[in-house]
Design a protein around this motif. Structure first.
Motif, PDB file in Angstrom:
ATOM      1  N   UNK A  45      37.023  49.155  44.728  1.00  0.00           N
ATOM      2  CA  UNK A  45      38.156  49.882  44.438  1.00  0.00           C
ATOM      3  C   UNK A  45      38.056  50.123  43.043  1.00  0.00           C
ATOM      4  N   UNK A  46      38.635  51.213  42.449  1.00  0.00           N
ATOM      5  CA  UNK A  46      39.011  51.505  41.337  1.00  0.00           C
ATOM      6  C   UNK A  46      40.171  52.039  40.936  1.00  0.00           C
ATOM      7  N   UNK A  47      41.086  51.576  39.943  1.00  0.00           N
ATOM      8  CA  UNK A  47      42.244  51.930  39.669  1.00  0.00           C
ATOM      9  C   UNK A  47      42.152  53.177  38.889  1.00  0.00           C
ATOM     10  N   UNK A  48      42.974  54.299  39.117  1.00  0.00           N
ATOM     11  CA  UNK A  48      42.967  55.394  38.585  1.00  0.00           C
ATOM     12  C   UNK A  48      43.965  55.742  37.610  1.00  0.00           C
ATOM     13  N   UNK A  49      45.446  55.539  38.088  1.00  0.00           N
ATOM     14  CA  UNK A  49      46.270  56.025  37.283  1.00  0.00           C
ATOM     15  C   UNK A  49      47.499  55.146  37.644  1.00  0.00           C
TER      16      UNK A  49
END
Length: 120
Positions: A45-49
């Motif tokens: 998972x990658x936090x985007x905004x």
């Protein structure tokens, strides 16, 4: 019961744009910060905004800064992510997340996601 329903994903060519939406229900939307998080194939998972409640201040991952814009409409209980200048590496499932407080931070609830595929 908290419900988050994402929409707006699809197949787009490099350089294209998509507007993702997240319809929220089951909680006081205006009182909580919200985030977008993504997961590319075979990756974590990658936090985007994220966007705070109250003043609506925003934050972005370096990978999307200047290309993506997060916004919210508290009257419609809806979160948005405008994605521009899309790249193949933006291909992922995009999830909407309710944060645990009014400031962007750890998520407490997730949606089921919407697929974004960037390919020629």
């Amino acid at each position: 019961e908290v419900q988050l329903v994402e929409s707006g994903g699809g197949l787009v060519q490099p350089g294209g744009s998509l507007r993702l939406s997240c319809a929220a229900s089951g909680f006081t939307f205006s009182s909580y910060a919200m985030s977008w998080v993504r997961q590319a194939p075979g990756k974590g998972l990658e936090w985007v905004s994220g966007i705070n409640s109250g003043d609506g201040s925003t934050s972005y991952a370096d990978s999307v800064k200047g290309r993506f814009t997060i916004s919210r409409d508290n009257a419609k209980n809806t979160l948005y992510l405008q994605t521009n200048s899309l790249k193949p590496e933006d291909t992922a499932v995009y999830y909407c997340a309710k944060c645990i407080s009014s400031s962007v931070g750890g998520p407490s609830s997730w949606g089921r996601g919407t697929q974004v595929t960037v390919s020629s």
